[in-house]
Design a protein around this motif. Sequence first.
Motif, PDB file in Angstrom:
ATOM      1  N   ASN A   1      50.034  39.328  39.458  1.00 22.72           N
ATOM      2  CA  ASN A   1      49.646  37.972  39.064  1.00 22.72           C
ATOM      3  C   ASN A   1      50.035  37.653  37.622  1.00 22.72           C
ATOM      4  OD1 ASN A   1      48.514  37.313  41.550  1.00 22.72           O
ATOM      5  ND2 ASN A   1      46.469  38.039  40.984  1.00 22.72           N
ATOM      6  N   GLN A  12      43.762  35.874  40.125  1.00 21.55           N
ATOM      7  CA  GLN A  12      44.406  34.883  40.982  1.00 21.55           C
ATOM      8  C   GLN A  12      45.661  34.375  40.275  1.00 21.55           C
ATOM      9  OE1 GLN A  12      41.802  31.582  41.908  1.00 21.55           O
ATOM     10  NE2 GLN A  12      42.753  31.216  43.893  1.00 21.55           N
ATOM     11  N   HIS A  13      46.755  34.211  41.006  1.00 18.11           N
ATOM     12  CA  HIS A  13      47.985  33.739  40.384  1.00 18.11           C
ATOM     13  C   HIS A  13      47.750  32.363  39.778  1.00 18.11           C
ATOM     14  CE1 HIS A  13      52.286  32.616  39.945  1.00 18.11           C
ATOM     15  NE2 HIS A  13      52.441  33.926  39.821  1.00 18.11           N
ATOM     16  N   GLU A  59      47.667  29.119  41.682  1.00 13.95           N
ATOM     17  CA  GLU A  59      46.641  28.898  42.700  1.00 13.95           C
ATOM     18  C   GLU A  59      45.262  28.656  42.107  1.00 13.95           C
ATOM     19  OE1 GLU A  59      46.789  32.415  45.026  1.00 13.95           O
ATOM     20  OE2 GLU A  59      48.805  32.054  45.813  1.00 13.95           O
ATOM     21  N   LEU A  60      45.158  28.672  40.782  1.00  9.35           N
ATOM     22  CA  LEU A  60      43.852  28.519  40.149  1.00  9.35           C
ATOM     23  C   LEU A  60      43.286  27.115  40.344  1.00  9.35           C
ATOM     24  CD1 LEU A  60      44.400  30.375  36.753  1.00  9.35           C
ATOM     25  CD2 LEU A  60      42.807  31.034  38.561  1.00  9.35           C
ATOM     26  N   ALA A 118      37.804  31.653  41.531  1.00  5.84           N
ATOM     27  CA  ALA A 118      38.589  32.886  41.563  1.00  5.84           C
ATOM     28  C   ALA A 118      37.809  34.003  42.253  1.00  5.84           C
ATOM     29  CB  ALA A 118      38.968  33.301  40.141  1.00  5.84           C
ATOM     30  N   ALA A 146      37.764  33.301  45.960  1.00  2.00           N
ATOM     31  CA  ALA A 146      39.046  33.667  46.567  1.00  2.00           C
ATOM     32  C   ALA A 146      39.156  35.171  46.756  1.00  2.00           C
ATOM     33  CB  ALA A 146      40.202  33.165  45.690  1.00  2.00           C
ATOM     34  N   ALA A 147      38.461  35.937  45.895  1.00  2.00           N
ATOM     35  CA  ALA A 147      38.473  37.394  46.011  1.00  2.00           C
ATOM     36  C   ALA A 147      37.432  37.892  47.007  1.00  2.00           C
ATOM     37  CB  ALA A 147      38.226  38.019  44.641  1.00  2.00           C
TER      38      ALA A 147
END
Length: 505
Positions: A223, A318-319, A322-323, A332, A335-336
């Motif tokens: 990332n 997160q890349h 995509e944030l 974030a 998403a994880a």
Amino acid sequence: MSTQHDTGPGRPGRADGMFRTKTVEQSILDTEEPEHALKKSLSAWDLMVFGVGVIIGTGIFVLTGKVAKETAGPATALAFVAAGVACALAALCYAEFASTVPVAGSAYTFSYASIGELPAWIIGWDLVLEFALGTAVVAVGWSGYVRSLMDNVGWHLPRALEGPDVPGGTFDLLAFLLVLVLTAILVVGVKLSARITAIVVAIKVTVVMIVIIAGLFFIVGDNYSPFIPPAVAQEGGSGLDAPLVQLMFGYEPTNFGVMGIFTAASVVFFAFIGFDVVATAAEETKHPQRDMPKGILGSLLICTVLYVAVSLVVTGMQHYTELSTSAPLADAFKAAGHPVYGGIISFGAAVGLTTVCMILLLGQTRVFFAMSRDGLLPRFFSVTHPHFKTPYRPTILLGGVIAVVAGFTSINELATLVNIGTLFAFVVVALGVIILRRTRPDLHRAFRTPWVPVIPILSIAASVWLMLNLPAETWLRFAIWMVIGFAVYFLYGRSHSRMNERGRV
């Protein structure tokens, strides 16, 4: 007729004209008048807590993701460093002044002692706008976080009371009530507000540490690639929306790339606003010569380290493409696969913003109080409470006005005025350090800015560069506010100034 008048012990200040100065000795002497004196109750720890309390707010909870996605990518960490360096240069100048002139008013008082009355009035007028808008903006942001938490448990306000930023909303009840409650706390006493701030800051810093420590386990090395994304031209910058530097010199700021880091720095600078508020509490500090530098520089260092760490963690989890731009830290973690952390972060943001509002309001009332005590505003507002020893009259007045502004006004577009106001104050303070070193080399300085005039000149250059990266529309609004300020000064302040009265004696 003589152009000087002895305004107190030590060297005389200039007593005639718009650039008459008020000596450091006279400034300190005025703080000893019983009905205009503030209670000294703050320690270095209290000051550091105030600094951390006001700096850690919307910046760390929102700007990290927004700037990473739109402006700098993983190099957002470097943007925070760049903004932190600009603030550190200013902080070194603030620390010298605050320890030498331990009087309420911050940059207003400093410029009165070094440059003159009119520049002092201008900076005071500027600070009133900065702190008022800052308080209102953060109150509205706090209201949004609280409504989000309420929605999670099934509680909902009537749409009309959710604020003008919400479709169908007209009055932000939560923001209005927050400012009123904080006003009452500040009237009761600055020590009480310091204790409440300490508790809230402990919660806020704990949440930030959770983000950093827990987030380390979810970092994906890929990332960070590319750490500095390729530069792209900014879109939509035209007319008054364009940065002033673009209109003046044709330089077009870029997103991403090396120069994108500096563009991002002018955005994340908002995250650092507030450390200068610490200087407004100098008069209420037990040992200002020793504790003010510790409070100012210590809080700035702590927050810079936390900002850099959080930005590295969130862009590693997160890349950057995509944030989320509204709740990047919480999203974030979601998403994880860890939504519980997201809820904790939202709670920390809501709690943390209360201290930001309170300390900005405290800073504004102290500047207003100092200007009133000097006669530039009605002296009615410079009388302290007989029991609490707080400037209760300006606190109640300004708290009421800001509560109404926060309740009825959609002020997102005015947020950049807070940035330009702060940067303008930085320029004046740095200039004041250079001037006072020349005009009053005899003054005892418990803390001395190193490498004068190099450090102040670098501070001025860094602040001006960040100001030039703000939209031309912001400069126009700022100019209008300044014109109003000039009118007030020449119609009232100049003739009612206590320096003017002393000059006639």
